[in-house]
Design an enzyme around this catalytic site. Structure first.
Site, mmCIF file in Angstrom:
data_model
loop_
_atom_site.group_PDB
_atom_site.id
_atom_site.type_symbol
_atom_site.label_atom_id
_atom_site.label_comp_id
_atom_site.label_asym_id
_atom_site.label_seq_id
_atom_site.Cartn_x
_atom_site.Cartn_y
_atom_site.Cartn_z
ATOM 1 N N SER A 45 7.472 8.075 -12.016
ATOM 2 C CA SER A 45 7.665 8.151 -13.464
ATOM 3 C C SER A 45 6.408 7.774 -14.235
ATOM 4 C CB SER A 45 8.794 7.210 -13.894
ATOM 5 O OG SER A 45 10.012 7.580 -13.310
ATOM 6 N N ARG A 69 -0.879 9.080 -5.476
ATOM 7 C CA ARG A 69 -1.140 10.462 -5.095
ATOM 8 C C ARG A 69 -2.581 10.798 -5.452
ATOM 9 N NH1 ARG A 69 0.822 14.996 -9.316
ATOM 10 N NH2 ARG A 69 -0.765 16.042 -8.052
ATOM 11 N N THR A 121 -0.021 18.442 -16.218
ATOM 12 C CA THR A 121 1.309 19.041 -16.262
ATOM 13 C C THR A 121 1.304 20.355 -17.024
ATOM 14 O OG1 THR A 121 2.345 16.853 -16.129
ATOM 15 C CG2 THR A 121 3.716 18.680 -16.880
ATOM 16 N N CYS A 132 -6.530 3.503 1.749
ATOM 17 C CA CYS A 132 -5.115 3.866 1.820
ATOM 18 C C CYS A 132 -4.300 2.906 0.956
ATOM 19 C CB CYS A 132 -4.603 3.832 3.255
ATOM 20 S SG CYS A 132 -2.818 4.124 3.377
ATOM 21 N N CYS A 160 3.533 5.890 4.961
ATOM 22 C CA CYS A 160 2.771 6.889 4.206
ATOM 23 C C CYS A 160 3.523 7.351 2.961
ATOM 24 C CB CYS A 160 2.468 8.086 5.103
ATOM 25 S SG CYS A 160 1.566 9.412 4.298
ATOM 26 N N CYS A 206 -0.028 10.512 -0.277
ATOM 27 C CA CYS A 206 -1.050 10.669 -1.314
ATOM 28 C C CYS A 206 -2.183 11.591 -0.870
ATOM 29 C CB CYS A 206 -1.603 9.313 -1.742
ATOM 30 S SG CYS A 206 -2.697 8.525 -0.529
ATOM 31 N N CYS A 253 -6.397 9.959 2.870
ATOM 32 C CA CYS A 253 -7.070 9.903 4.170
ATOM 33 C C CYS A 253 -7.577 11.270 4.591
ATOM 34 C CB CYS A 253 -6.136 9.340 5.232
ATOM 35 S SG CYS A 253 -4.547 10.200 5.365
#
Length: 546
Positions: A53, A301, A337, A490, A514, A517, A520
């Site tokens: 959100s 992300r 977006t 990470c 995980c 995102c 890595c």
């Protein structure tokens, strides 16, 4: 090995990814050609489950896609009411005066602070009302290619054991055949990467560059809530060679979205984007917003930051790319977006045109893109992100102001991205370690407690979806030269150094942590880490309606 027998379903169009781009593409396809048989798959457990959100959305594309959105209970309820951009030092914050003049791209008048997961769920409802078939919990594992043309996708097998064998609950993935496939998987999508490689879509295109966005949602006392308040910052705690900054949005019912973006072309292997994000909360400009509050959601992300220079060719036999799979993000605006939605709409128009003309490739997409406001918008800001990479944060910010105020995005030159993100790390011995404060578990936290709030889960016995292509590389390169940077970049604590003997270190991979995102897969210095698609429904499970 015996070929797995797979059930098949046939559609006119298969859309992979239930984010803003994919849903907009599906909706627009049905608006253009109501008789088309359109299917959309989403690897999250439900539409919006992989979208945390708190985002600011510009409604331009929504106005075009669904002009009556205000009458359909769309979840855009918190209009931006006040905003500021701050330059931070360690103890002070300096507002940027004349925001609309100096940084017009960051102005948010007329925009809305939303739960993007809730917006996507609402878009999914609009798509289903038009007849789109939506299947959450299904990952796209492979492109289905016949005679050099994509003829759909294969969904991921379910019930594969850790050793690769078929377990008692094994269910083979299905072949979803389609005349056209639209890939809108988000940043670093697996099928998108396959398409780019197979059809050489990145030939002659600049490398993509990325940022890592780490986000928290807080619930705060009603008396401290300022609905529609938007704040962005740059400067401290990052050094001059590192791009990034923080945001803070008040929205919904007593909710605050807080987060931090770190450009993944950073140089110091000791840097931890997670720790930078945590310590920024202690700055006076941010700390006051969390008083009396409770952290309720955590996520992360990667974000595409390359701009028009890094957008690949968008069409290939049997399909197209759209959204963040291709890199449609307006970095100076800190928004993706409305651009993702518009790219999905343009993809729908090109695909519908190709289907009507019985053409294998949606060739009109490139022309449609360049004739649209989307191209004009991204082309106008093309020099800002590479300016920071070229000259550092201070000179880059100065150039951004000149580009915005004087040149208005019409400079007769185009700056270029000088390197891929995985090429920028300096040796650990040539850089300084960073002393991060320990978490107090009230305002700042560790990774373990953070991942818990993401709802992340993977079936315990499924194959590990994070792999080293060459096991022998990690020790002499990652550990010895760079002091295991994956243990710091990470945001979910997936990678840990383990000392086996005084002279031997191993890498432990906690794949169950995980949050998808993809950092890595981007930042590993030798590109030795491979992010593979796990079973559908795996990964984070963010609350959609919050």
């Amino acid at each position: 090995m015996t070929e797995i027998e797979r059930d098949e379903m046939e559609f006119d169009v298969v859309v992979v990814g239930g984010g803003p781009a994919g849903l907009s593409a599906a909706i627009h396809l049905k608006q253009i050609s109501p008789d088309l048989n359109v299917c959309l798959i989403e690897k999250g457990s439900e539409i919006g489950a992989h979208i945390v959100s708190g985002a600011v959305i510009e409604p331009r594309s929504l106005e075009e896609l669904l002009p009556n959105w205000r009458e359909t209970n769309a979840p855009l309820r918190t209009e931006v009411s006040e905003e500021q951009v701050l330059f931070l030092t360690e103890k002070r914050a300096f507002p940027i005066p004349g925001l609309n003049l100096v940084m017009p791209h960051m102005a948010n008048h007329g925009n809305y602070v939303v739960s993007l997961g809730e917006v996507c769920r609402w878009l999914g409802e609009q798509a289903e009302a038009l007849g789109v078939e939506i299947y959450p919990g299904f990952s796209g594992a492979q492109l289905h290619i016949e005679d050099g043309c994509v003829t759909g996708i294969i969904t991921g097998d379910m019930g594969i054991e850790r050793d690769g064998s078929q377990g008692p609950n094994f269910t083979p993935g299905m072949i979803l055949r389609a005349r056209q496939t639209i890939l809108t998987e988000g940043t670093r999508g697996s099928l998108s990467a396959h398409a780019m490689q197979h059809f050489n879509l990145r030939d002659g295109v600049e490398t993509q560059t990325y940022g890592l966005g780490i986000k928290e949602v807080w619930e705060i006392p009603e008396e401290n809530h300022r609905p529609g308040f938007v704040q962005h910052s740059f400067g401290w705690p990052l050094d001059n060679s590192t791009y990034g900054g923080a945001w803070l949005y008040h929205f919904g019912k007593n909710l605050v979205s807080y987060g931090f973006v770190t450009g993944l072309d950073y140089q110091n292997p000791h840097l931890s984007p997670f720790e930078e994000m945590q310590r920024t909360k202690n700055h006076p400009a941010f700390k006051k917003h969390f008083e009396g509050g409770k952290r309720i959601i955590y996520g992360a992300r990667a974000l595409s930051e390359g701009g028009v220079q890094s957008i690949p060719r968008l069409t290939f036999p049997g399909g197209v790319l759209a959204g963040d799979s291709a890199g449609f993000v307006n970095v100076p605006k800190i928004k993706g977006t409305h651009t993702a939605m518009k790219s999905g709409m343009l993809a729908a128009e090109a695909v519908a045109d190709a289907l009507n003309n019985n053409e294998q490739q949606a060739h009109s997409l490139e022309d449609r893109l360049r004739a649209s406001w989307l191209w004009d918008e991204l082309h106008g800001v093309r020099n800002i992100r590479p300016a920071f990479a070229k000259w550092g944060a201070k000179v880059g910010a100065l150039y951004a102001g000149i580009d915005s105020m004087l040149l208005r995005g019409r400079a007769p030159w185009t700056l270029h991205h000088p390197h891929a993100d995985h090429e920028t790390l300096r040796l650990a011995t040539k850089t300084s370690p960073i002393a991060y404060p320990k978490p107090d578990n009230k305002l700042t936290f560790d990774r373990v407690s953070s991942v818990f709030l993401s709802g992340t889960n993977h079936e315990e016995n499924q194959p590990i979806h994070l792999k080293l292509r060459d096991q022998s590389v990690w020790g002499p390169v990652n550990h010895t030269l760079y002091d295991s940077p994956e243990s710091r970049y990470c945001p979910a604590g997936v990678y840990e150094q383990e000392q086996k003997t005084p002279d031997q270190w191993d890498l432990r991979i906690n794949a169950q942590n995980c949050v998808h995102c993809k950092t890595c897969d981007i930042k590993d210095p030798t590109q030795n880490i491979e992010w593979c698609t796990p079973e559908g429904s795996g990964g984070p499970n963010y609350p959609v309606g919050m």
